[in-house]
Design a protein around this motif. Structure first.
Motif, PDB file in Angstrom:
ATOM      1  N   ILE A 178       7.897  -5.852   2.176  1.00 52.05           N
ATOM      2  CA  ILE A 178       7.388  -5.587   0.822  1.00 52.05           C
ATOM      3  C   ILE A 178       8.515  -5.200  -0.113  1.00 52.05           C
ATOM      4  O   ILE A 178       8.620  -5.683  -1.234  1.00 52.05           O
ATOM      5  N   ILE A 186       5.648  -8.584  -6.343  1.00 53.01           N
ATOM      6  CA  ILE A 186       4.912  -8.216  -5.125  1.00 53.01           C
ATOM      7  C   ILE A 186       3.699  -7.378  -5.527  1.00 53.01           C
ATOM      8  O   ILE A 186       3.822  -6.349  -6.197  1.00 53.01           O
ATOM      9  N   LYS A 187       2.518  -7.832  -5.125  1.00 50.30           N
ATOM     10  CA  LYS A 187       1.289  -7.083  -5.330  1.00 50.30           C
ATOM     11  C   LYS A 187       0.772  -6.661  -3.964  1.00 50.30           C
ATOM     12  O   LYS A 187       0.485  -7.505  -3.115  1.00 50.30           O
ATOM     13  N   SER A 188       0.684  -5.363  -3.743  1.00 52.48           N
ATOM     14  CA  SER A 188       0.297  -4.865  -2.417  1.00 52.48           C
ATOM     15  C   SER A 188      -0.970  -4.024  -2.511  1.00 52.48           C
ATOM     16  O   SER A 188      -1.238  -3.362  -3.512  1.00 52.48           O
ATOM     17  N   TYR A 205      -0.497  -8.077   0.997  1.00 58.71           N
ATOM     18  CA  TYR A 205       0.404  -8.174  -0.144  1.00 58.71           C
ATOM     19  C   TYR A 205       0.644  -9.638  -0.500  1.00 58.71           C
ATOM     20  O   TYR A 205       0.633 -10.527   0.364  1.00 58.71           O
TER      21      TYR A 205
END
Length: 850
Positions: free
Chosen positions: A369, A381-383, A417
């Motif tokens: 990530i 990055i979308k987690s 993610y």
């Protein structure tokens, strides 16, 4: 036409139902006063007028309903109530007293002798007292809606309603306390470090979560975080899941939850305990001298036990902090059947707090990530990370001698993610995910066949899964991985009370353990699946003697592994001898084995977050680990002052290099060896009603020996030469408590590249050229923590608490791990990578219990 056999079957069911109903409707059952008044209203066509708040919580037994005047007279005699007829139909109800003064004389049920120093406390309130030399206690201004707990070591605990004292004719009524004659392994110190921590005769530590006070930095009684206050218990990377007991690895700890072996113990990939403390009634921690009843876990045993009694009334509670929200409920359906439920879930999808951000950054600082986000400035990055746990327990008491219990627990962590990469002409979206779960279930059947003989039959099922699906954009490759552990087992345990001072225990245990490891690669197409199964039979026999100043527990366990046709015998010993009123010495020893271990997989990790995977002994390159432990302790105890010193030695054989997580030249080498640790633990603990303080110190030397490696002997990766923990708790008021403490320890070993020759070629790859293994040490670790707790009552039945804690008050950046990577811009140089501990991290929790 109804067939005769159906009539017979129906009559049997009705008879059973009626008998159970009759048992439950006896004169001892406490019924809410409002329920009794409602029944009288229907029976006599009257209407009672009262304030619901005045009568809420008042309980008594059933009254005769056929005559209204007799019923009201009975209630007036039992409770401080006044009934006044407004007319023929309307009756007012007035509570004459809301708080009363009570007293009593506690006497031994058998001898009739008054008992001194008996603890008497008001449940849910700070008020309490102890009996004097005549066995008498007094409490003033106690709510009539509360209960009083009466307890003394070696005797059964009583919970009496304050109302019951008003029914007595004597000024200070006699209360009989019955002995518990077979409690051989009694409590030595009832307040150890903080309230709720107790030292037992066999040297184990017991954590009672219901009575637990506070420890520095904690806002909730985290089961696994709390035991790190004990000498000899560390976590070199601050992880709950990675507890190191006397220099051992985390997988060498046997984790039991109501008899179910757990293969996963933390949320946030190890930073938070996954076991809800509200139903986990007590936790027993054993570093050495384990009972022959248990095997596995060559370093320690952590035995978590949930509440096991069916209560008289519904209990529950709920709480929320800056990471999660939880609730629990205990429901007595009758005197014979009860249900306990608990659940907890992260709140990050509803609100993101600074505490959550700190934990997230700490957990994922060295994962895909963070590294992928840093490597491509055109990527976003979308987690999404969440966790939850749930547990349930069904309690059935067939009668006073036979009971049945069923348990279930589920622990889940989920990480999703998405990487969104944007260039001038297009946008690509790639998703990856990681799931980690431990499911457990079990049953117990307890039978007391006589006053001297009892048996326990229990079975368990445990399933651990970690699965990941990872798209690696740099290689246009999808990698799917799985690690699964499936274990079933059954155990029969028998206990014989030969004499009041001597018990014999024996039993048989069977376990079947299967472990699967699977890796799938999309391009080029590749698949690897490995599955192993191991069957283990064991019998054990143990004697426990406790008379006068001597406590002795001696036993042995014989294990047989079908696959290898191998027997392993494990002797166990605990001996404690009081040599004066204040001094005692102890000797403990044990042999143990372990067939399932965790390896650290650097090549095929789970998204860089979880690189540990369980494997099973195969009798060849992965042998069964075996340990030998011995310790000698001396203890001084007087006037709530405890000073103890324990020297210990531990040897663990048949460990694999891959299980140690080497960041050195042995990182990918397959080898079998051992480690040996010897040291001393020292504890100074002073407690009183208002404060407690302690200082613990551990000094040890921990070395590996791998005959096939060069050098063959070098410092253990978990070698902490010196560690000091100190804390002070103070009850400023009855409802306000503060705690301050700190931890200091020497840095752990690490390996560095050879100066001037930092990288070498290994085939077509360039790798780090490490020097001597573990020849350098990180800087010392230091952390200062603090907590406060304020308790309050919303009503006499609803208690609340507000807690606040701060981890790492000084915001010190402790380095907990260091390794090196080849510099992508210059293959002849390396990059130093430091993993850093939690920075300053506050947390607040609010809890309501009823």
């Amino acid at each position: 036409m109804i067939r005769p056999e159906k009539v017979f079957f129906l009559s049997v069911l009705l008879s059973i139902a009626f008998s159970v109903y009759a048992q439950d409707r006896n004169d001892d059952i406490q019924i809410p006063l409002t329920t009794i008044l409602a029944e009288l209203e229907v029976e006599h066509d009257v209407k009672f007028s009262y304030s619901p708040e005045d009568l809420t919580g008042l309980m008594t037994t059933a009254v005769l309903k056929y005559d209204l005047n007799i019923a009201l007279s009975e209630l007036s005699a039992r409770l401080p109530l006044s009934f006044k007829f407004i007319d023929d139909r309307y009756i007012t109800v007035t509570v004459l007293l809301r708080e009363v003064e009570i007293c009593g004389r506690i006497i031994d049920e058998e001898s009739g002798i008054p008992l001194e120093t008996v603890s008497v406390r008001v449940l849910g309130r700070p008020e309490g007292s102890i009996t004097n030399a005549e066995g008498i206690f007094k409490l003033g201004s106690v709510s009539i809606k509360t209960k009083v707990e009466i307890s003394l070591l070696g005797y059964e605990t009583l919970n009496l309603s304050v109302i019951s004292f008003l029914n007595k004719t004597n000024e200070c009524p006699d209360i009989l306390l019955g002995e518990m004659p077979y409690e051989l392994n009694e409590i030595v110190l009832t307040k150890f470090l903080t309230t709720g921590l107790q030292s037992r005769t066999d040297g184990s530590l017991e954590l009672n979560t219901a009575k637990f006070g506070i420890l520095p930095g904690l806002t909730d009684p985290d089961v696994l975080q709390s035991i790190q206050a004990l000498p000899g218990v560390e976590s070199i990377n601050e992880s709950i899941a990675n507890i190191n007991v006397r220099g051992g690895t985390n997988d060498q700890n046997l984790m039991l939850w109501d008899g179910i072996k757990m293969y996963h113990s933390g949320h946030f990939f190890g930073l938070i305990s996954a076991y809800n403390p509200n139903l986990t009634e007590k936790v027993i921690v054993i570093k050495n001298g384990t009972s022959a009843e248990f095997s596995d876990g060559v370093s320690s045993t952590v035995n978590m036990l949930t509440a096991d009694k069916i209560g008289d009334e519904i209990r529950g509670g709920a709480g929320v902090n800056l990471l999660s929200a939880d609730a629990f409920l205990q429901i007595p359906f009758s005197k014979r059947i009860g249900l306990h439920l608990s659940g907890r879930r992260s709140i990050s999808d509803a609100v993101t707090t600074p505490t959550f951000d700190n934990y997230f950054e700490r957990s994922f600082q060295d994962s895909d990530i963070s590294t992928q986000a840093e490597s491509n400035e055109n990527s976003e990055i979308k987690s999404d990370f969440r966790f939850y746990d749930f547990s349930a327990k069904l309690l059935v008491d067939f009668n006073n001698d036979h009971a049945f219990r069923v348990n279930f627990i589920s622990i889940d962590n989920a990480l999703n993610y998405t990487q969104v990469t944007t260039d001038e002409s297009s946008q690509s979206v790639n998703s990856s995910e990681l799931f980690q779960r431990n499911l457990g279930g079990g049953f117990k059947i307890r039978s007391d066949w006589s006053d001297r003989f009892s048996t326990l039959l229990q079975g368990h099922y445990s399933r651990y899964n970690v699965e990941s699906d990872d798209f690696r954009s740099t290689s246009d490759q999808r990698l799917s991985q799985a690690n699964e552990v499936l274990e079933t087992g059954i155990k029969f345990h028998a206990l014989l009370h030969l004499f009041p001072f001597l018990d014999l225990k024996s039993g048989y245990q069977f376990n079947e353990t299967g472990i699967l490891n699977e890796t799938l690669v999309s391009a080029p197409s590749y698949e690897r699946t490995k599955k192993d199964v191991l069957l283990n039979h064991a019998i054990y026999l143990e004697g426990e003697y406790h008379k006068g100043n001597t406590y002795l527990r001696l036993g042995g366990r014989l294990n047989y592994f079908e696959k290898f046709q191998k027997f392993i015998f494990e002797p166990r010993l605990v001996w404690r001898q009081k040599i004066s009123d204040y001094f005692a010495l102890s000797v403990k020893g044990e042999f143990k084995n372990q067939s399932a271990t965790q390896i650290v997989d650097f090549q095929d990790d789970f998204l860089g977050v979880e690189n540990r995977r369980w494997i099973l002994a195969n009798g060849e390159d992965i042998p069964i680990s075996e340990s030998k432990q011995a310790s000698f302790g001396l203890e001084y105890s007087q006037d709530r002052l405890l000073i103890s010193a324990t020297a210990f030695f531990k040897e663990v054989e048949n460990i694999t290099a891959s299980s140690q997580g080497f960041y050195n030249s042995f990182q990918y080498v397959k080898a079998t060896g051992r480690y040996e640790v010897q040291g001393i633990e020292f504890l100074l603990n002073k407690t009183s009603d208002r404060y407690s303080g302690w200082v613990s110190y551990t000094s040890s030397i921990n070395d590996y020996e791998f005959p096939d490696l060069t050098p063959s002997r070098f410092p253990n990766s978990f070698d902490i030469r010196h560690s000091v923990s100190a804390a002070f708790n103070l009850n400023i008021f009855d409802s306000f408590e503060i705690s301050l403490g700190g931890l200091w320890r020497t840095g752990t070993p690490y390996s560095a590249p050879v100066p001037g020759n930092e990288t070498i070629q290994n085939g077509s790859f360039t790798v780090v050229n490490y020097g001597d293994p573990n020849n350098l040490r990180l800087d010392d670790f230091y952390r200062l923590d603090s907590s406060i707790r304020y308790s309050f009552n919303l009503t006499p039945e609803i208690m609340g608490s507000l807690r606040a804690g701060v981890i790492n008050l000084t915001n010190r950046k402790n380095i907990i791990n260091r390794y090196y990577e080849v510099d992508p811009d210059d293959s002849e140089k390396t990059i130093q990578v430091d993993n850093v501990s939690l920075g300053i991290t506050p947390n607040i929790s609010l809890r309501i219990n009823f």
